[in-house]
Design a protein around this motif. Structure first.
Motif, mmCIF file in Angstrom:
data_model
loop_
_atom_site.group_PDB
_atom_site.id
_atom_site.type_symbol
_atom_site.label_atom_id
_atom_site.label_comp_id
_atom_site.label_asym_id
_atom_site.label_seq_id
_atom_site.Cartn_x
_atom_site.Cartn_y
_atom_site.Cartn_z
ATOM 1 N N GLU A 225 0.913 -1.173 -0.124
ATOM 2 C CA GLU A 225 -0.028 0.049 0.070
ATOM 3 C C GLU A 225 0.764 1.456 -0.020
ATOM 4 O OE1 GLU A 225 -3.681 2.334 2.304
ATOM 5 O OE2 GLU A 225 -2.662 0.506 3.190
ATOM 6 N N ARG A 226 1.957 1.262 0.887
ATOM 7 C CA ARG A 226 2.794 2.494 0.787
ATOM 8 C C ARG A 226 3.405 2.806 -0.587
ATOM 9 N NH1 ARG A 226 8.217 0.481 4.118
ATOM 10 N NH2 ARG A 226 8.938 -1.032 2.488
ATOM 11 N N ASP A 227 3.485 1.980 -1.255
ATOM 12 C CA ASP A 227 4.180 2.161 -2.595
ATOM 13 C C ASP A 227 2.874 2.489 -3.750
ATOM 14 O OD1 ASP A 227 6.932 1.563 -2.393
ATOM 15 O OD2 ASP A 227 6.248 -0.616 -2.189
ATOM 16 N N ARG A 228 1.827 1.968 -3.440
ATOM 17 C CA ARG A 228 0.749 2.194 -4.072
ATOM 18 C C ARG A 228 0.319 3.773 -4.230
ATOM 19 N NH1 ARG A 228 -3.417 -2.612 -2.234
ATOM 20 N NH2 ARG A 228 -2.431 -4.305 -3.751
ATOM 21 N N TRP A 229 0.211 4.336 -3.143
ATOM 22 C CA TRP A 229 0.114 5.867 -2.806
ATOM 23 C C TRP A 229 1.006 6.575 -3.913
ATOM 24 C CZ3 TRP A 229 -4.111 7.812 -1.016
ATOM 25 C CH2 TRP A 229 -5.051 6.974 -0.016
ATOM 26 N N TYR A 230 2.336 6.584 -3.841
ATOM 27 C CA TYR A 230 3.270 6.968 -4.467
ATOM 28 C C TYR A 230 3.065 6.913 -6.129
ATOM 29 C CZ TYR A 230 7.479 9.610 -4.905
ATOM 30 O OH TYR A 230 8.518 10.761 -5.483
ATOM 31 N N VAL A 231 2.785 5.652 -6.522
ATOM 32 C CA VAL A 231 2.689 5.383 -7.916
ATOM 33 C C VAL A 231 1.372 5.946 -8.427
ATOM 34 C CG1 VAL A 231 2.225 3.207 -9.533
ATOM 35 C CG2 VAL A 231 4.164 3.191 -7.819
#
Length: 401
Positions: A225-231
């Protein structure tokens, strides 16, 4: 005394954040005018038609072209994030589960005020100064009509939280109806913005977007999830750029960027936290920049008269459509009135919509001002009208699935 642009920009930011907050907090306006509405009204007051006319030298000093351009950059990004979140939160699965009820209600909730607003817009065609220089008559009529039909989904969520019905059965039903209308709004906007000279680009954008969406969804499903926000923010910037390059406007791209994402990819509390912080930290700049675009050149009385006509078309059209839906679907006493008044809430999405029409010169700044006043009136009516209705029929409604 000479000041650097940075210093003047910070003076503008000080005004943007302090003045509406003080009016809202000291005046205790929350029942009639939530902070969002106060920020919009303050933006109009700070605009060229009021502050600029009363204190032209001060206005030109604080809101000079360099400062306004800097504010616009913040506003563009803020509203793109906001629209993307609205796209993510569309719950089409629930709408499909209740497709008959949802399609009938959403169709009438959008279609009837669209007709009412389009009739009002046809009347404006007979007068100079309302239709934009690059608009065809059908674009102007459809654009103004759709502005009267819009429901502001993000603000609707905030108001239903205030009324403590968001998690109730009626609140979830209203979200389904508003979600379907939200899709239709952006679809109609895409039709209005169709540029025959750029048709190749627009078709190319849609094809490329379809392919990219498949790849993007596969990528997101494999990320934490933490990478999903940035992407997601990278995806937002790419979609907005591609849509604007194709001539559809970056806001259409922002909505599409969110609409192809699944809400369950993200923690709901974090999503709510992000939306609340965008509203608090950067959206006030959008409200200010919106107010700076108001124009009273045709006279305040004419603008207020048109705003009143549009407000009547919006409210009467929405209530008529919802009452028809209620009769078809055999709703209980009082439900249609409550749902209709909540769905007529305008505020943010409608303001974003008419900003796009103004950018594309489909409407003039005078029409923009009238529609902005209509959005304020619509939103300020919601809680004072709905709250006593809820008190009268609360027990019946909360038992309705």
């Amino acid at each position: 005394m000479h000041m650097a642009t940075t210093e003047i920009f910070l003076i503008a930011m000080l005004i943007i954040f302090s003045l509406p907050y003080l009016i809202w907090r000291v005046g205790q306006t929350d029942y009639y005018a939530p902070l969002v509405v106060v920020q919009i009204i303050t933006g109009i007051l700070l605009g060229p038609g009021i502050l600029g006319r009363a204190y032209p030298e001060y206005y030109q000093f604080v809101f000079n072209p360099q400062v306004v351009q800097s504010l616009n950059g913040i506003a563009w990004w803020a509203v793109m994030i906001f629209v993307m979140i609205a796209g993510i939160e569309l719950d089409l699965k629930k709408a499909w589960e209740h497709r008959r009820e949802s399609s009938i209600t959403a169709g009438l909730a959008l279609g009837v005020p669209l007709v009412f607003g389009s009739i009002a817009a046809l009347g404006l065609l007979g007068y100079a100064g309302w239709m934009g220089p690059k608009a065809q008559s059908w674009q102007f009529v459809l654009g103004v009509g759709m502005a009267c039909a819009v429901t502001a989904l993000p603000i609707l969520i905030l108001l239903m939280e205030k009324l403590e019905i968001l998690r109730q059965p009626i609140g979830q039903r209203i979200l389904r109806y508003a979600s379907l209308d939200d899709i239709a709004i952006w679809g109609v906007l895409a039709v209005i913005l169709l540029d025959w000279e750029r048709m190749g680009r627009q078709l190319g954008f849609l094809l490329l977007f379809g392919v990219a969406t498949i790849l993007y969804r596969r990528l997101m499903q494999g990320l934490q999830e933490r990478d999903r926000w940035y992407v997601a923010f990278i995806w937002l910037a790419a979609c907005a750029f591609a849509a604007d390059w194709a001539g559809l406007h970056y806001m259409v791209g922002a909505f599409l960027a969110g609409a192809v994402m699944d809400a369950d990819w993200f923690n709901q509390q974090r999503m709510d936290f992000l939306r609340a912080n965008v509203l608090m930290a950067v959206m006030p700049v959008f409200f200010l920049s919106t107010g700076l675009r108001t124009n009273w050149a045709l006279g305040g009385s004419a603008v207020f008269l048109v705003a009143a006509v549009m407000l009547f078309a919006s409210v009467a059209g929405k209530l008529t459509g919802i009452h028809i839906a209620g009769k078809i679907l055999n709703w209980g006493p009082g439900e249609a009135s409550i749902i209709g008044w909540l769905l007529q809430t305008k505020a943010l999405i409608m303001i974003i919509f008419v900003n796009i029409l103004l950018d594309k010169q489909i409407i003039t700044s005078e029409t923009f001002t009238a529609l902005l006043l209509m959005a304020i009136g619509s939103t300020m009516l919601t809680v004072p009208v709905v709250y006593p209705k809820l008190q009268r029929v609360a027990q019946l409604i909360f038992k309705t699935s």
